[in-house]
Write a protein that holds these residues in place. Structure first.
Motif, PDB file in Angstrom:
ATOM      1  N   LEU A   2     -11.516 -10.846  -2.878  1.00  0.00           N
ATOM      2  CA  LEU A   2     -10.906 -12.159  -2.650  1.00  0.00           C
ATOM      3  C   LEU A   2     -11.977 -13.141  -2.186  1.00  0.00           C
ATOM      4  O   LEU A   2     -12.706 -12.868  -1.228  1.00  0.00           O
ATOM      5  CB  LEU A   2      -9.807 -12.045  -1.581  1.00  0.00           C
ATOM      6  N   HIS A   4     -12.088 -17.034  -1.007  1.00  0.00           N
ATOM      7  CA  HIS A   4     -11.475 -18.328  -0.715  1.00  0.00           C
ATOM      8  C   HIS A   4     -12.463 -19.446  -1.079  1.00  0.00           C
ATOM      9  O   HIS A   4     -13.676 -19.200  -1.157  1.00  0.00           O
ATOM     10  CB  HIS A   4     -11.118 -18.429   0.764  1.00  0.00           C
ATOM     11  N   TRP A   6     -13.745 -21.695   0.703  1.00  0.00           N
ATOM     12  CA  TRP A   6     -14.771 -21.875   1.742  1.00  0.00           C
ATOM     13  C   TRP A   6     -15.732 -20.693   1.833  1.00  0.00           C
ATOM     14  O   TRP A   6     -16.745 -20.782   2.521  1.00  0.00           O
ATOM     15  CB  TRP A   6     -14.096 -22.113   3.099  1.00  0.00           C
ATOM     16  N   ASP A   7     -15.419 -19.588   1.149  1.00  0.00           N
ATOM     17  CA  ASP A   7     -16.305 -18.414   1.132  1.00  0.00           C
ATOM     18  C   ASP A   7     -17.221 -18.399  -0.082  1.00  0.00           C
ATOM     19  O   ASP A   7     -18.148 -17.590  -0.149  1.00  0.00           O
ATOM     20  CB  ASP A   7     -15.492 -17.108   1.093  1.00  0.00           C
ATOM     21  N   LYS A 169     -19.840 -13.959  -2.387  1.00  0.00           N
ATOM     22  CA  LYS A 169     -18.998 -14.379  -1.257  1.00  0.00           C
ATOM     23  C   LYS A 169     -19.852 -14.452   0.006  1.00  0.00           C
ATOM     24  O   LYS A 169     -20.581 -13.515   0.327  1.00  0.00           O
ATOM     25  CB  LYS A 169     -17.851 -13.390  -1.068  1.00  0.00           C
ATOM     26  N   LYS A 171     -18.861 -15.038   3.726  1.00  0.00           N
ATOM     27  CA  LYS A 171     -17.685 -15.163   4.607  1.00  0.00           C
ATOM     28  C   LYS A 171     -18.157 -15.410   6.042  1.00  0.00           C
ATOM     29  O   LYS A 171     -18.483 -14.473   6.778  1.00  0.00           O
ATOM     30  CB  LYS A 171     -16.831 -13.895   4.531  1.00  0.00           C
ATOM     31  N   HIS A 175     -14.496 -22.812   6.949  1.00  0.00           N
ATOM     32  CA  HIS A 175     -13.378 -23.757   6.990  1.00  0.00           C
ATOM     33  C   HIS A 175     -13.021 -24.141   8.419  1.00  0.00           C
ATOM     34  O   HIS A 175     -12.136 -24.983   8.621  1.00  0.00           O
ATOM     35  CB  HIS A 175     -12.163 -23.165   6.282  1.00  0.00           C
ATOM     36  N   SER A 215     -11.519 -29.715   2.182  1.00  0.00           N
ATOM     37  CA  SER A 215     -10.734 -28.921   1.250  1.00  0.00           C
ATOM     38  C   SER A 215     -10.645 -29.620  -0.102  1.00  0.00           C
ATOM     39  O   SER A 215     -10.824 -30.835  -0.200  1.00  0.00           O
ATOM     40  CB  SER A 215      -9.340 -28.685   1.808  1.00  0.00           C
TER      41      SER A 215
END
Length: 215
Positions: A2, A4, A6-7, A169, A171, A175, A215
């Motif tokens: 996964l 996102h 922001w990742d 990614k 992480k 965000h 965003s």
């Protein structure tokens, strides 16, 4: 995996630079026989344009699986740290109610594997790997019929992994507010356990590039 918004890697140069920092050891994941789990092989690898180069011992059970299905994944993970819940609690949240998480960088290559089994092909693959891992040239020549490597070529097989897709990614809570991210990076540096310092460097680097998350 996964990812996102922001990742996600900010661009291809970001994950390429991360790999070039010395992240050249990963896990090769191969589809197992029907009804059986995947086979996972820890291994060093070398990037060669749009290919990854790997060599493994001939007795490795992964070969039959690759011959059956050449679609594989090579994944690299690093700069990881556990972030306690109190570090992530917002201003209006009691520290004990903060939710912990993991920080990490991961790059996954989806590839199609070509097996290299001829002696000269394997020697060339090993020469390219030696150029990466032994850039000072402090090793014997890898050549068919010449010691010490010539006699060892029959004991290995090579893989040229054609990269079909790259997923990266990073992480690091990008965000969250700037002040929050900076404070966690400071706490990681102060704790100084395992890869805390490396995770903090990644978080600060991303913070400098991204600033406040939009965003």
């Amino acid at each position: 995996m996964l990812i996102h918004p922001w990742d996600a890697a900010l661009d291809d140069a970001e994950w390429q630079a991360w790999l070039a920092e010395g992240h050249d050891f990963g896990q090769l994941c191969v589809n197992g026989p029907p009804g059986r789990p995947p086979l996972v092989v820890p291994t060093h690898f070398t990037r060669d344009g749009s290919h990854l180069l790997v060599h493994l011992a001939r007795p490795n059970p992964v070969w039959a699986a690759i011959e059956r299905d050449p679609n594989v994944v090579l994944t690299v993970v690093g700069d990881y740290a556990f972030v306690p819940g109190p570090w992530r609690a917002g201003a209006a949240t009691p520290p004990r109610e903060g939710v912990p998480t993991s920080y990490y960088t991961a790059v996954q290559f989806t590839c199609r594997a070509d097996i290299v089994d001829d002696a000269e092909g394997k020697a060339e693959l090993l020469r390219r790997q030696m150029a990466h891992f032994h850039p000072d040239g402090d090793h014997a020549v890898v050549a068919v019929g010449q010691p010490p490597y010539g006699r060892m070529l029959s004991g290995v097989r090579g893989l040229r992994l054609q990269v079909c897709e790259v997923r990266a990614k990073f992480k690091y809570d990008d965000h969250h507010p700037v002040e929050h991210r900076a404070a966690v990076a400071d706490r990681l540096t102060a704790r100084g356990r395992g890869l805390d310092a490396a995770a903090a460097r990644q978080q600060r680097r991303r913070l400098d590039r991204i600033g406040p998350w939009k965003s």
